[in-house]
Scaffold this active site. Structure first.
Site, PDB file in Angstrom:
ATOM      1  N   HIS A  52       0.820  -1.117  -0.191  1.00  0.00           N
ATOM      2  CA  HIS A  52       0.124   0.002   0.026  1.00  0.00           C
ATOM      3  C   HIS A  52       0.817   1.331   0.013  1.00  0.00           C
ATOM      4  O   HIS A  52       2.091   1.173   0.071  1.00  0.00           O
ATOM      5  CB  HIS A  52      -1.024   0.048   1.382  1.00  0.00           C
ATOM      6  CG  HIS A  52      -0.531   0.021   2.645  1.00  0.00           C
ATOM      7  ND1 HIS A  52       0.442  -0.806   3.005  1.00  0.00           N
ATOM      8  CD2 HIS A  52      -0.645   1.180   3.478  1.00  0.00           C
ATOM      9  CE1 HIS A  52       0.891  -0.472   4.191  1.00  0.00           C
ATOM     10  NE2 HIS A  52       0.299   0.832   4.583  1.00  0.00           N
ATOM     11  N   HIS A  54       1.453   3.988   1.876  1.00  0.00           N
ATOM     12  CA  HIS A  54       2.011   4.882   3.067  1.00  0.00           C
ATOM     13  C   HIS A  54       3.612   4.853   2.967  1.00  0.00           C
ATOM     14  O   HIS A  54       4.212   4.003   2.667  1.00  0.00           O
ATOM     15  CB  HIS A  54       1.719   4.241   4.496  1.00  0.00           C
ATOM     16  CG  HIS A  54       0.204   4.553   4.575  1.00  0.00           C
ATOM     17  ND1 HIS A  54      -0.728   3.570   5.648  1.00  0.00           N
ATOM     18  CD2 HIS A  54      -0.680   5.373   4.314  1.00  0.00           C
ATOM     19  CE1 HIS A  54      -1.667   4.192   5.691  1.00  0.00           C
ATOM     20  NE2 HIS A  54      -1.985   5.096   4.871  1.00  0.00           N
ATOM     21  N   ASP A  56       5.842   4.792   5.185  1.00  0.00           N
ATOM     22  CA  ASP A  56       6.628   3.891   5.943  1.00  0.00           C
ATOM     23  C   ASP A  56       6.674   2.426   5.188  1.00  0.00           C
ATOM     24  O   ASP A  56       7.369   1.585   5.644  1.00  0.00           O
ATOM     25  CB  ASP A  56       6.142   3.838   7.322  1.00  0.00           C
ATOM     26  CG  ASP A  56       4.669   3.156   7.639  1.00  0.00           C
ATOM     27  OD1 ASP A  56       4.004   3.621   6.648  1.00  0.00           O
ATOM     28  OD2 ASP A  56       4.668   2.203   8.176  1.00  0.00           O
ATOM     29  N   HIS A  57       6.139   2.265   3.992  1.00  0.00           N
ATOM     30  CA  HIS A  57       6.200   1.118   3.248  1.00  0.00           C
ATOM     31  C   HIS A  57       6.885   1.508   1.941  1.00  0.00           C
ATOM     32  O   HIS A  57       7.041   0.202   1.233  1.00  0.00           O
ATOM     33  CB  HIS A  57       4.941   0.284   3.215  1.00  0.00           C
ATOM     34  CG  HIS A  57       4.128  -0.044   4.390  1.00  0.00           C
ATOM     35  ND1 HIS A  57       4.010  -1.076   4.837  1.00  0.00           N
ATOM     36  CD2 HIS A  57       3.709   1.082   5.484  1.00  0.00           C
ATOM     37  CE1 HIS A  57       3.390  -1.069   6.049  1.00  0.00           C
ATOM     38  NE2 HIS A  57       3.042   0.364   6.474  1.00  0.00           N
ATOM     39  N   HIS A 108      -7.535  -0.611   5.509  1.00  0.00           N
ATOM     40  CA  HIS A 108      -6.357   0.294   6.076  1.00  0.00           C
ATOM     41  C   HIS A 108      -6.434   1.612   5.105  1.00  0.00           C
ATOM     42  O   HIS A 108      -6.117   2.590   5.376  1.00  0.00           O
ATOM     43  CB  HIS A 108      -5.330  -0.358   6.159  1.00  0.00           C
ATOM     44  CG  HIS A 108      -3.928   0.311   6.787  1.00  0.00           C
ATOM     45  ND1 HIS A 108      -4.015   0.895   7.867  1.00  0.00           N
ATOM     46  CD2 HIS A 108      -2.898   0.878   6.024  1.00  0.00           C
ATOM     47  CE1 HIS A 108      -2.835   1.764   8.108  1.00  0.00           C
ATOM     48  NE2 HIS A 108      -2.230   1.377   6.859  1.00  0.00           N
ATOM     49  N   ASP A 131      -0.357  -3.580   6.380  1.00  0.00           N
ATOM     50  CA  ASP A 131      -0.924  -2.957   7.566  1.00  0.00           C
ATOM     51  C   ASP A 131      -2.394  -3.409   7.563  1.00  0.00           C
ATOM     52  O   ASP A 131      -3.238  -2.998   8.231  1.00  0.00           O
ATOM     53  CB  ASP A 131      -0.903  -1.618   7.529  1.00  0.00           C
ATOM     54  CG  ASP A 131       0.662  -1.099   7.952  1.00  0.00           C
ATOM     55  OD1 ASP A 131       1.391  -1.755   8.142  1.00  0.00           O
ATOM     56  OD2 ASP A 131       0.612   0.119   7.629  1.00  0.00           O
ATOM     57  N   HIS A 169       4.489  -4.490  10.910  1.00  0.00           N
ATOM     58  CA  HIS A 169       4.752  -3.796  12.201  1.00  0.00           C
ATOM     59  C   HIS A 169       4.675  -4.745  13.544  1.00  0.00           C
ATOM     60  O   HIS A 169       4.164  -5.719  13.457  1.00  0.00           O
ATOM     61  CB  HIS A 169       3.677  -2.735  12.640  1.00  0.00           C
ATOM     62  CG  HIS A 169       3.859  -1.538  11.594  1.00  0.00           C
ATOM     63  ND1 HIS A 169       4.799  -0.359  11.966  1.00  0.00           N
ATOM     64  CD2 HIS A 169       3.085  -1.200  10.349  1.00  0.00           C
ATOM     65  CE1 HIS A 169       4.309   0.513  10.774  1.00  0.00           C
ATOM     66  NE2 HIS A 169       3.420  -0.097   9.989  1.00  0.00           N
TER      67      HIS A 169
HETATM   68 FE    FE Z   1       2.548   0.972   8.253  1.00  0.00          FE
HETATM   69 ZN    ZN Z   2       0.007   1.737   6.507  1.00  0.00          ZN
END
Ligand code: FE
Ligand code: ZN
Length: 259
Positions: A52, A54, A56-57, A108, A131, A169
């Site tokens: 996805h 985001h 942080d990915h 998400h 996530d 995570h």
């Molecule tokens: Fe994340």
């Molecule tokens: Zn995420």
């Protein structure tokens, strides 16, 4: 095949799968841990999988692609760094000589996908779910509806019980604290929590988890169970004829507010 969780940021894992010479990584939010692991194990990067959009990915995708030329596979309905091959439900992402089945898991984010690798002779099935599903929990609903997330989790819960669940995570202990508030009498949950506490005390990841375990301990896979239903009804105002998605929404809200 060797599966390695690369810690990134405060609590992310970038999952690496390698055969001793080539590697794939899933959701590289940061490039440096991947560069370090490639150098350490003397591996070529063969592909980058993204679940996805985001940051942080995806934050390391551009640098890794630029440095290695590794092709990027990602969700068709989301914006991630170009160029990438877009995938939807039912597509197969080929990498490292393996065929990853793409599953749409909105909730998400609106276009979130997961990658499922069926079992091979010496390897259990693997699920890279970003996530969507966490051990003992699930992702927050930033873009999707409770009904969408419930359907996404149902699809993942239907995979083989020995599937190794590679979540993005390390949220397990915090999730289990909430899970125990929902189901204080769940003995499987009590045992699993003790195991995870000891792993964390030794600095070890609690992941990958096993899907069969998640079905026994994860309240978000158990929102139709009598114990969970009763707890949600004691916590939130729900009409007698509340739909499954309403119960799930109340459970998710309870977790959002849980301290
Ligand atoms: Fe994340
Ligand atoms: Zn995420």
């Amino acid at each position: 095949m060797t599966l390695v969780p690369l810690p990134a940021f405060a609590d992310n894992y970038i999952w690496m799968l390698h055969d001793g010479s080539s590697a794939i990584v899933v959701d590289p939010g940061d490039a440096q841990p991947v560069f370090d692991a490639l150098a350490h194990h003397k591996l070529q990067l063969a592909a980058i999988l993204v679940t996805h959009h985001h940051a942080d990915h995806t934050g390391g995708v551009a640098a890794l692609h630029a440095a290695t030329g590794a092709p990027v596979h990602g969700p068709a309905r989301e914006r991630i760094p170009e160029p990438f091959t877009p995938y939807v439900q039912g597509d197969i992402a080929e990498a490292l000589g393996l065929s990853f089945e793409v599953i749409d898991v909105p909730g998400h984010t609106a276009g979130h996908i997961a990658y499922f690798l069926p079992a091979a002779e010496s390897r259990a099935p693997l699920l890279f779910c970003g996530d969507t599903l966490f051990s003992g929990g699930c992702g927050r609903l930033f873009e999707g509806t409770p009904a969408q997330m419930l359907a996404s989790l149902d699809a993942l819960a239907a995979l083989p019980g020995d599937t190794r669940v590679c979540c993005a995570h390390e949220y397990t202990l915090a999730n289990l604290r909430f899970a125990r508030a929902v189901e204080p009498g769940n003995a499987d949950l009590t045992h699993y929590n003790a195991r995870c506490e000891s792993l964390r005390a030794q600095g070890q990841p609690t992941l990958p988890s096993q899907l069969a375990t998640e079905r026994l301990i994860n309240p978000f896979l158990r929102s139709r169970e009598a114990t969970v239903l009763r707890a949600v009804r004691e916590h939130a105002e729900l009409s007698a004829d509340a739909a499954e998605a309403d119960v799930f929404a109340a459970l998710r809200q309870w977790k959002n507010d849980f301290r």
